[in-house]
Design a protein around this motif. Structure first.
Motif, PDB file in Angstrom:
ATOM      1  N   GLY A  92      14.920 -15.241  -6.139  1.00 31.02           N
ATOM      2  CA  GLY A  92      15.264 -15.575  -4.638  1.00 31.02           C
ATOM      3  C   GLY A  92      14.449 -15.084  -3.484  1.00 31.02           C
ATOM      4  N   ALA A  93      13.747 -13.913  -3.913  1.00 32.39           N
ATOM      5  CA  ALA A  93      13.146 -13.215  -2.728  1.00 32.39           C
ATOM      6  C   ALA A  93      11.544 -13.516  -2.725  1.00 32.39           C
ATOM      7  N   ARG A  94      11.337 -14.773  -2.261  1.00 31.73           N
ATOM      8  CA  ARG A  94      10.164 -15.376  -2.393  1.00 31.73           C
ATOM      9  C   ARG A  94       9.229 -14.746  -1.203  1.00 31.73           C
ATOM     10  N   PHE A  95       9.982 -14.339  -0.187  1.00 27.39           N
ATOM     11  CA  PHE A  95       9.025 -13.570   0.715  1.00 27.39           C
ATOM     12  C   PHE A  95       8.510 -12.338   0.484  1.00 27.39           C
ATOM     13  N   TYR A  96       9.271 -11.613  -0.297  1.00 24.41           N
ATOM     14  CA  TYR A  96       9.069 -10.539  -0.781  1.00 24.41           C
ATOM     15  C   TYR A  96       7.946 -10.586  -2.050  1.00 24.41           C
ATOM     16  N   ALA A  97       7.862 -11.611  -2.789  1.00 21.30           N
ATOM     17  CA  ALA A  97       6.883 -11.855  -3.821  1.00 21.30           C
ATOM     18  C   ALA A  97       5.692 -11.958  -3.140  1.00 21.30           C
ATOM     19  N   ALA A  98       5.695 -12.927  -2.062  1.00 24.16           N
ATOM     20  CA  ALA A  98       4.350 -13.133  -1.549  1.00 24.16           C
ATOM     21  C   ALA A  98       3.896 -11.920  -0.726  1.00 24.16           C
ATOM     22  N   ALA A  99       4.549 -11.228  -0.261  1.00 24.33           N
ATOM     23  CA  ALA A  99       4.449  -9.979   0.588  1.00 24.33           C
ATOM     24  C   ALA A  99       3.676  -9.123  -0.384  1.00 24.33           C
ATOM     25  N   ASN A 100       4.562  -8.839  -1.505  1.00 27.74           N
ATOM     26  CA  ASN A 100       3.920  -8.105  -2.385  1.00 27.74           C
ATOM     27  C   ASN A 100       2.443  -8.335  -2.794  1.00 27.74           C
ATOM     28  N   VAL A 101       2.150  -9.645  -3.123  1.00 26.21           N
ATOM     29  CA  VAL A 101       0.928 -10.136  -3.798  1.00 26.21           C
ATOM     30  C   VAL A 101       0.125  -9.893  -2.392  1.00 26.21           C
ATOM     31  N   VAL A 102       0.172 -10.118  -1.237  1.00 32.12           N
ATOM     32  CA  VAL A 102      -0.910  -9.976  -0.191  1.00 32.12           C
ATOM     33  C   VAL A 102      -1.025  -8.682   0.360  1.00 32.12           C
ATOM     34  N   ALA A 103      -0.083  -7.933   0.277  1.00 30.12           N
ATOM     35  CA  ALA A 103       0.103  -6.401   0.675  1.00 30.12           C
ATOM     36  C   ALA A 103      -0.812  -5.708  -0.157  1.00 30.12           C
ATOM     37  N   SER A 104      -0.343  -5.989  -1.464  1.00 32.08           N
ATOM     38  CA  SER A 104      -0.805  -5.237  -2.671  1.00 32.08           C
ATOM     39  C   SER A 104      -2.678  -5.379  -2.875  1.00 32.08           C
ATOM     40  N   VAL A 105      -3.048  -6.620  -2.902  1.00 34.50           N
ATOM     41  CA  VAL A 105      -4.408  -7.262  -2.979  1.00 34.50           C
ATOM     42  C   VAL A 105      -5.168  -6.427  -1.568  1.00 34.50           C
ATOM     43  N   VAL A 106      -4.648  -6.629  -0.475  1.00 38.62           N
ATOM     44  CA  VAL A 106      -5.321  -6.093   0.777  1.00 38.62           C
ATOM     45  C   VAL A 106      -5.358  -4.630   0.765  1.00 38.62           C
ATOM     46  N   ALA A 107      -4.160  -4.046   0.400  1.00 37.27           N
ATOM     47  CA  ALA A 107      -4.184  -2.368   0.620  1.00 37.27           C
ATOM     48  C   ALA A 107      -5.003  -1.852  -0.519  1.00 37.27           C
ATOM     49  N   ALA A 108      -5.016  -2.456  -1.704  1.00 33.72           N
ATOM     50  CA  ALA A 108      -5.689  -1.816  -2.730  1.00 33.72           C
ATOM     51  C   ALA A 108      -7.352  -2.219  -2.470  1.00 33.72           C
ATOM     52  N   LEU A 109      -7.780  -3.055  -2.283  1.00 39.74           N
ATOM     53  CA  LEU A 109      -9.122  -3.280  -1.739  1.00 39.74           C
ATOM     54  C   LEU A 109      -9.449  -2.299  -0.624  1.00 39.74           C
ATOM     55  N   GLY A 110      -8.766  -2.252   0.300  1.00 42.58           N
ATOM     56  CA  GLY A 110      -8.839  -1.294   1.503  1.00 42.58           C
ATOM     57  C   GLY A 110      -9.076  -0.129   1.137  1.00 42.58           C
ATOM     58  N   ALA A 111      -8.345   0.363   0.009  1.00 44.49           N
ATOM     59  CA  ALA A 111      -8.140   1.696  -0.370  1.00 44.49           C
ATOM     60  C   ALA A 111      -9.533   2.235  -1.162  1.00 44.49           C
ATOM     61  N   VAL A 112     -10.051   1.140  -1.934  1.00 40.24           N
ATOM     62  CA  VAL A 112     -11.313   0.977  -2.485  1.00 40.24           C
ATOM     63  C   VAL A 112     -12.476   1.302  -1.549  1.00 40.24           C
ATOM     64  N   PHE A 113     -12.284   0.526  -0.629  1.00 35.46           N
ATOM     65  CA  PHE A 113     -13.239   0.509   0.471  1.00 35.46           C
ATOM     66  C   PHE A 113     -13.269   2.102   1.412  1.00 35.46           C
ATOM     67  N   VAL A 114     -12.277   2.631   1.702  1.00 33.64           N
ATOM     68  CA  VAL A 114     -11.862   3.866   2.181  1.00 33.64           C
ATOM     69  C   VAL A 114     -12.476   4.872   1.093  1.00 33.64           C
ATOM     70  N   GLY A 115     -12.066   4.809   0.006  1.00 34.59           N
ATOM     71  CA  GLY A 115     -12.582   5.733  -0.865  1.00 34.59           C
ATOM     72  C   GLY A 115     -13.965   5.754  -0.975  1.00 34.59           C
ATOM     73  N   VAL A 116     -14.888   4.883  -1.000  1.00 35.14           N
ATOM     74  CA  VAL A 116     -16.244   4.607  -1.144  1.00 35.14           C
ATOM     75  C   VAL A 116     -16.825   5.356   0.169  1.00 35.14           C
ATOM     76  N   ALA A 117     -16.165   4.959   1.353  1.00 35.11           N
ATOM     77  CA  ALA A 117     -16.582   5.619   2.432  1.00 35.11           C
ATOM     78  C   ALA A 117     -16.489   7.075   2.640  1.00 35.11           C
ATOM     79  N   LEU A 118     -15.224   7.465   1.871  1.00 36.45           N
ATOM     80  CA  LEU A 118     -15.279   9.157   1.947  1.00 36.45           C
ATOM     81  C   LEU A 118     -16.077   9.733   1.009  1.00 36.45           C
ATOM     82  N   ALA A 119     -16.498   9.012  -0.129  1.00 40.95           N
ATOM     83  CA  ALA A 119     -17.525   9.707  -1.095  1.00 40.95           C
ATOM     84  C   ALA A 119     -18.837   9.764  -0.458  1.00 40.95           C
ATOM     85  N   ASP A 120     -19.392   8.467   0.531  1.00 39.11           N
ATOM     86  CA  ASP A 120     -20.426   8.590   1.143  1.00 39.11           C
ATOM     87  C   ASP A 120     -20.416   9.609   2.119  1.00 39.11           C
ATOM     88  N   ALA A 121     -19.526   9.857   3.119  1.00 39.21           N
ATOM     89  CA  ALA A 121     -19.489  10.823   3.880  1.00 39.21           C
ATOM     90  C   ALA A 121     -19.415  12.424   3.264  1.00 39.21           C
TER      91      ALA A 121
END
Length: 124
Positions: A92-121
């Motif tokens: 019944g925690a559909r909001f948390y389920a949706a938030a988990n999907v969106v936040a996980s995908v956005v944060a993980a993709l963001g982390a990959v981009f940050v990691g690549v940028a750090l390595a480039d630097a």
């Protein structure tokens, strides 16, 4: 030799995932799966740095196997992410389920981009 690198990384990644999840759960009393979220974002950051280092020629194939396949393969978990999202939705925690999907995908993709940028630097 390659399989030893993978096994050695996994021997660190799997317990690290377990211990991180337990530590986060002990500090956060919430229905949201913060432990799984944390390990997936950190693993994505590590993979981003590793990818950038590889492109720059600073990471060996053994480092890729140890860190990428072994450590991050055992540290991150798509199956637990999926299970926890389903559990939230069915509970019944559909909001948390949706938030988990969106936040996980956005944060993980963001982390990959940050990691690549750090390595480039560092290596470019």
């Amino acid at each position: 030799m390659n399989w030893i690198c993978v096994i050695a990384g996994a021997m660190i990644g799997a317990p690290l995932r377990f211990l991180t999840d337990r530590a986060v759960r002990a500090r956060r009393d919430t229905v949201f799966p913060w432990g799984t979220f944390a390990v997936n974002v950190v693993g994505s950051l590590i993979l981003g740095v590793l990818t950038g280092a590889t492109v720059a020629g600073a990471a060996s194939s053994h480092a890729q196997l140890f860190l990428g396949t072994g450590l991050c393969g055992a540290l991150t978990t798509y199956s637990t992410f999926s299970y926890e999202t389903l559990r939230l939705s069915e509970g019944g925690a559909r909001f948390y389920a949706a938030a988990n999907v969106v936040a996980s995908v956005v944060a993980a993709l963001g982390a990959v981009f940050v990691g690549v940028a750090l390595a480039d630097a560092v290596w470019v």
